[in-house]
Write a protein that holds these residues in place. Structure first.
Motif, PDB file in Angstrom:
ATOM      1  N   SER A  60       0.743  -1.270   0.059  1.00  0.00           N
ATOM      2  CA  SER A  60      -0.406  -0.012  -0.076  1.00  0.00           C
ATOM      3  C   SER A  60       1.206   1.281  -0.092  1.00  0.00           C
ATOM      4  N   LEU A  61       1.866   1.370   0.224  1.00  0.00           N
ATOM      5  CA  LEU A  61       2.166   2.127   1.052  1.00  0.00           C
ATOM      6  C   LEU A  61       3.556   2.972  -0.468  1.00  0.00           C
ATOM      7  N   ARG A  62       4.019   1.694  -0.838  1.00  0.00           N
ATOM      8  CA  ARG A  62       4.911   1.668  -1.908  1.00  0.00           C
ATOM      9  C   ARG A  62       3.156   2.325  -3.365  1.00  0.00           C
ATOM     10  N   ASN A  63       2.353   1.854  -3.504  1.00  0.00           N
ATOM     11  CA  ASN A  63       1.488   2.284  -4.233  1.00  0.00           C
ATOM     12  C   ASN A  63       1.354   4.190  -4.094  1.00  0.00           C
ATOM     13  N   GLU A  68       1.349   9.537  -5.532  1.00  0.00           N
ATOM     14  CA  GLU A  68       2.240  11.199  -5.739  1.00  0.00           C
ATOM     15  C   GLU A  68       2.869  11.100  -6.780  1.00  0.00           C
ATOM     16  N   TYR A  69       2.998  10.485  -6.841  1.00  0.00           N
ATOM     17  CA  TYR A  69       4.673  11.074  -7.714  1.00  0.00           C
ATOM     18  C   TYR A  69       3.695  10.749  -9.531  1.00  0.00           C
ATOM     19  N   ARG A  70       2.991   9.733  -9.454  1.00  0.00           N
ATOM     20  CA  ARG A  70       2.646  10.208 -10.908  1.00  0.00           C
ATOM     21  C   ARG A  70       1.155  11.396 -10.938  1.00  0.00           C
ATOM     22  N   ARG A  71       0.823  11.562  -9.701  1.00  0.00           N
ATOM     23  CA  ARG A  71      -0.181  12.763  -9.546  1.00  0.00           C
ATOM     24  C   ARG A  71       0.587  14.623  -9.633  1.00  0.00           C
ATOM     25  N   ASP A  77       2.468  18.538 -15.791  1.00  0.00           N
ATOM     26  CA  ASP A  77       2.310  18.538 -16.967  1.00  0.00           C
ATOM     27  C   ASP A  77       1.029  20.184 -17.154  1.00  0.00           C
ATOM     28  N   ASN A  78       0.113  19.484 -16.001  1.00  0.00           N
ATOM     29  CA  ASN A  78      -0.965  21.414 -16.119  1.00  0.00           C
ATOM     30  C   ASN A  78      -0.186  22.185 -15.921  1.00  0.00           C
ATOM     31  N   GLU A  79       0.794  21.897 -15.240  1.00  0.00           N
ATOM     32  CA  GLU A  79       1.026  24.093 -14.745  1.00  0.00           C
ATOM     33  C   GLU A  79       1.876  23.796 -16.055  1.00  0.00           C
ATOM     34  N   ILE A  80       2.863  23.137 -17.109  1.00  0.00           N
ATOM     35  CA  ILE A  80       3.433  23.417 -18.312  1.00  0.00           C
ATOM     36  C   ILE A  80       2.493  23.700 -19.651  1.00  0.00           C
ATOM     37  N   ASN A  81       1.451  23.517 -19.511  1.00  0.00           N
ATOM     38  CA  ASN A  81      -0.197  23.119 -20.311  1.00  0.00           C
ATOM     39  C   ASN A  81       0.294  25.122 -20.275  1.00  0.00           C
ATOM     40  N   ASP A  82       0.014  25.139 -18.854  1.00  0.00           N
ATOM     41  CA  ASP A  82      -0.578  26.338 -18.917  1.00  0.00           C
ATOM     42  C   ASP A  82       0.160  27.432 -19.156  1.00  0.00           C
TER      43      ASP A  82
END
Length: 170
Positions: A60-63, A68-71, A77-82
């Motif tokens: 569970s911790l690893r997941n 968090e890394y994916r988020r 990516d969203n900040e770069i797009n913005d």
């Protein structure tokens, strides 16, 4: 039923050491460990069939860290797009203003050009538009070299006078 305080105390150090392999961000790691225990508490009713609770905690911790890394990557990516969209909008505004400025400048230059005599317009056109040398202009206009220089000087001076009379226009 699981004794959460005992489970937490027994596994916290090992979970922290395990999570340190995946991230160096201590605060992120602490948050992820706490999220795992909160999730464990909230789903305690459905965890009766878990054979090895410690393995469950590690997985569970690893997941959770991976989530968090994916988020964070998605946020980046969203900040770069913005930022890209903002830069694109600023560029479009800049080019729009520049085109407007060039149109105004061209209109003013045409007005100034109309205030020149036909010979002054001709010499400006030959020199700046057709990029002719003074020797060529002498032959085309049928005047000597010094007369070409004098006419060019008077033409430029007249354009400067016109431009000075309309400072707000440029």
């Amino acid at each position: 039923m699981i004794d959460f305080a005992h489970l937490y105390d027994k596994n916290i150090d090992n979970l922290f050491a395990f999570g340190s392999r995946f991230t160096t961000d201590r605060e992120l790691l602490k948050d992820c460990i706490h999220d795992v225990f909160v999730k464990l508490y909230l789903k305690r009713e459905s965890l009766d069939n878990v054979d090895n609770i410690e393995s469950y905690l590690y997985i569970s911790l690893r997941n959770r860290i991976n989530d968090e890394y994916r988020r964070n990557i998605h946020l980046c990516d969203n900040e770069i797009n913005d930022i890209s969209m903002r830069i694109k909008a600023e560029n479009e505004e800049f080019y729009s203003q520049r085109m407007e400025w060039q149109t105004t400048l061209t209109a003013n230059v045409e007005k100034f050009f109309e205030k020149l005599s036909p010979r002054q317009r001709q010499i400006i056109n030959l020199y700046y538009v057709e990029e002719r040398k003074y020797d060529d202009i002498c032959r085309i206009m049928g005047i000597n070299y010094q007369s070409v220089r004098n006419l060019m000087h008077r033409s430029i001076s007249r354009l400067r006078e016109c431009a000075a009379a309309m400072p707000a226009a440029i």
